[in-house]
Design a protein around this motif. Structure first.
Motif, PDB file in Angstrom:
ATOM      1  N   PRO A 411       1.951  29.682  90.646  1.00 28.33           N
ATOM      2  CA  PRO A 411       1.385  29.079  89.425  1.00 28.33           C
ATOM      3  C   PRO A 411       0.455  30.045  88.691  1.00 28.33           C
ATOM      4  CG  PRO A 411       1.169  27.586  91.295  1.00 28.33           C
ATOM      5  CD  PRO A 411       1.609  28.901  91.847  1.00 28.33           C
ATOM      6  N   LEU A 412      -0.250  30.849  89.468  1.00 27.28           N
ATOM      7  CA  LEU A 412      -1.166  31.814  88.840  1.00 27.28           C
ATOM      8  C   LEU A 412      -0.377  32.866  88.071  1.00 27.28           C
ATOM      9  CD1 LEU A 412      -3.633  32.329  91.823  1.00 27.28           C
ATOM     10  CD2 LEU A 412      -4.032  30.957  89.761  1.00 27.28           C
ATOM     11  N   ARG A 413       0.640  33.376  88.724  1.00 25.22           N
ATOM     12  CA  ARG A 413       1.480  34.384  88.045  1.00 25.22           C
ATOM     13  C   ARG A 413       2.089  33.789  86.774  1.00 25.22           C
ATOM     14  NH1 ARG A 413       4.284  39.055  88.678  1.00 25.22           N
ATOM     15  NH2 ARG A 413       3.891  39.497  90.866  1.00 25.22           N
ATOM     16  N   GLN A 414       2.584  32.572  86.890  1.00 27.43           N
ATOM     17  CA  GLN A 414       3.222  31.937  85.724  1.00 27.43           C
ATOM     18  C   GLN A 414       2.198  31.713  84.607  1.00 27.43           C
ATOM     19  OE1 GLN A 414       4.736  28.517  87.831  1.00 27.43           O
ATOM     20  NE2 GLN A 414       6.856  29.301  87.758  1.00 27.43           N
ATOM     21  N   ALA A 415       1.027  31.257  84.976  1.00 26.44           N
ATOM     22  CA  ALA A 415       0.001  30.989  83.961  1.00 26.44           C
ATOM     23  C   ALA A 415      -0.475  32.294  83.317  1.00 26.44           C
ATOM     24  CB  ALA A 415      -1.177  30.253  84.588  1.00 26.44           C
ATOM     25  N   LEU A 416      -0.540  33.346  84.131  1.00 23.73           N
ATOM     26  CA  LEU A 416      -1.102  34.609  83.628  1.00 23.73           C
ATOM     27  C   LEU A 416      -0.082  35.473  82.897  1.00 23.73           C
ATOM     28  CD1 LEU A 416      -3.344  35.448  86.698  1.00 23.73           C
ATOM     29  CD2 LEU A 416      -4.176  35.044  84.367  1.00 23.73           C
ATOM     30  N   THR A 417       1.203  35.331  83.275  1.00 23.19           N
ATOM     31  CA  THR A 417       2.201  36.227  82.658  1.00 23.19           C
ATOM     32  C   THR A 417       3.346  35.480  81.990  1.00 23.19           C
ATOM     33  OG1 THR A 417       3.641  36.371  84.602  1.00 23.19           O
ATOM     34  CG2 THR A 417       1.776  37.914  84.507  1.00 23.19           C
TER      35      THR A 417
END
Ligand code: GLU
Length: 447
Positions: A411-417
């Motif tokens: 989720p962090l990767r998706q939110a950030l990139t």
């Protein structure tokens, strides 16, 4: 011993991958021995030679990093061919022939019909002075043939093929000069190889029978012949001489984002006993270069292999070497973060957008939004202002939410990139920076 080699393209078209390979191997042969690599433009055929092709050949060699140590043009050396021709005329090694194309064609057909090899019957050699004079009086200008010496076998030690023997009686006396005075390739090439001190002629095996003839030309001109080596031809992956290969040139490779170093690494070893490896250092390639490793079977050129090699070469490229091709603002750290994801340097701009934004994150479930809200809380204030913000962020979230693995990271990767995969987040997050990261997390958390 320092070798002098030459690459001798006819400027009647662009270089294709087969010529590029020949050029490369000649360059390597010379460089390995601290010798000289010459570019010889074979432009005696004025009707088919084009200046734009000469320029393209030079540009292609420069792009490949195969700069020649000198350049010669056959069109400027005609006086030398004339002189050699006179010498051969004096010694009876060239003779005039008057047959028309149709007559020669007919002779060939008759020979083939009788099951005989289509070798020129030397009828012109037995013409009397009167018969010749009669032809000339009719206004028939002769073309000229080189008279092969039938007394001895033609032999040479080929750098790739080993000992070669030809029976000269099985070869036609080659036409060296047309009726209009223009030159065919064979004699000028031998004259130049002598005059330019060429020590090694390395070319495709389609030239083997030309070599047999040229061996005698060197002797007839009072010179020792250079060492010859003929490499097996390049074929497509299917194992056939392909039309596609004939049209694949540097411009096509460049457009596709192929690095010259990838092409060089592949062509340097293709068809040899050495493994094809992503070696960008020419010195390393040179050290292992050895005609003795060249095989006799056709070398298969596989475009997928080139792509794989290209990616591996890109992954090794230094920032300084690519900086001018990168998007504005992309610094060395950016290059290092993104480089492992690239098959081609040109894709760097797409990946760099993950840093500069805007990025579009997917719609998250309420549960994920709550998780991301927690991430926003961690990232507040100085939460990301540390050496390794990704480690700090994920470490704190692991502790406060108990998540791990994919649930923690994705989720962090998706939110950030805005993406499910991509560059290492540990390298990417510092480039995105704390402020942009907080914004992206907050936007994703609020859905
Ligand atoms: N111009 C000739 C060719 O392109 C040169 C061959 C040679 O290397 O002697 O085929």
């Amino acid at each position: 011993m320092a070798k002098v080699t030459r690459f001798a393209p006819s400027p009647t078209g662009r270089l294709h991958v087969g010529n590029i390979r020949t050029a490369l191997h000649n360059w390597m042969l010379a460089r390995k021995t601290g010798g000289r690599f010459l570019l010889r433009i074979d432009d005696t055929d004025a009707a088919r030679s084009r200046e734009e092709h000469v320029e393209a050949i030079r540009a292609d060699l420069a792009w490949l990093g195969l700069e020649p140590d000198g350049e010669e043009r056959q069109s400027q050396r005609l006086a030398h061919y004339e002189a050699a021709f006179e010498t051969l005329k004096q010694s009876g090694r060239v003779y005039p022939a008057y047959e028309t194309q149709q007559e020669l064609e007919l002779k060939r057909k008759v020979q083939l019909g009788r099951g005989l090899p289509p070798i020129y019957d030397r009828a012109a050699l037995s013409l009397t002075e009167e018969q010749r004079a009669a032809k000339e009086a009719e206004g028939v200008a002769p073309h000229w043939r080189f008279r092969l010496d039938h007394d001895e076998a033609i032999v040479w030690q080929d750098g790739v093929r080993g000992p070669q023997t030809f029976d000269p009686a099985q070869l036609s006396d080659p036409v060296v000069r047309r009726a209009d005075g223009s030159w065919l390739y064979m004699l000028p090439s031998a004259v130049d190889d002598i005059a330019l001190g060429i020590t090694d002629v390395l070319r495709g095996e389609d030239h083997v029978s030309n070599t047999a003839v040229q061996v005698q030309m060197f002797t007839a001109l009072g010179a020792r012949h250079p060492r010859f080596a003929h490499e097996a031809l390049l074929v497509g992956r299917e194992g056939k001489l392909s039309k596609r290969l004939g049209s694949l040139g540097c411009d096509a490779f460049r457009e596709r984002g192929i690095e010259p170093d990838a092409l060089v690494a592949l062509l340097a070893r293709l068809g040899t006993a050495l493994p094809v490896e992503p070696i960008a250092d020419r010195q390393v390639l040179l050290e292992s270069f050895d005609l003795g490793t060249f095989g006799r079977a056709p070398a298969k050129f596989d475009e997928d292999e080139l792509e794989r090699l290209n990616a591996a070469i890109v992954h090794q490229m230094n920032y300084d070497a690519v900086a001018h091709r990168l998007p504005d603002g992309m610094d060395e750290a950016g290059w290092h973060a993104i480089r492992p994801n690239l098959a081609h340097v040109g894709e760097a701009a797409d990946w760099w957008r993950l840093v500069t934004g805007p990025v579009e994150a997917p719609a998250f479930s309420p549960e994920e939004r709550a998780y991301l809200a927690e991430a926003v809380r961690v990232a507040q204030g100085d939460g990301l202002a540390v050496d390794d913000p990704w480690r700090a962020l994920t470490g704190a979230l692991k502790e406060s939410t108990g998540r791990k693995g994919r649930d923690l990271f994705l989720p962090l990767r998706q939110a950030l990139t805005g993406m499910d995969h991509g560059p290492d987040m540990g390298e990417l997050l510092p480039l995105i920076g704390a402020e942009r990261a907080r914004e992206r997390l907050a936007r994703a958390a609020s859905g």
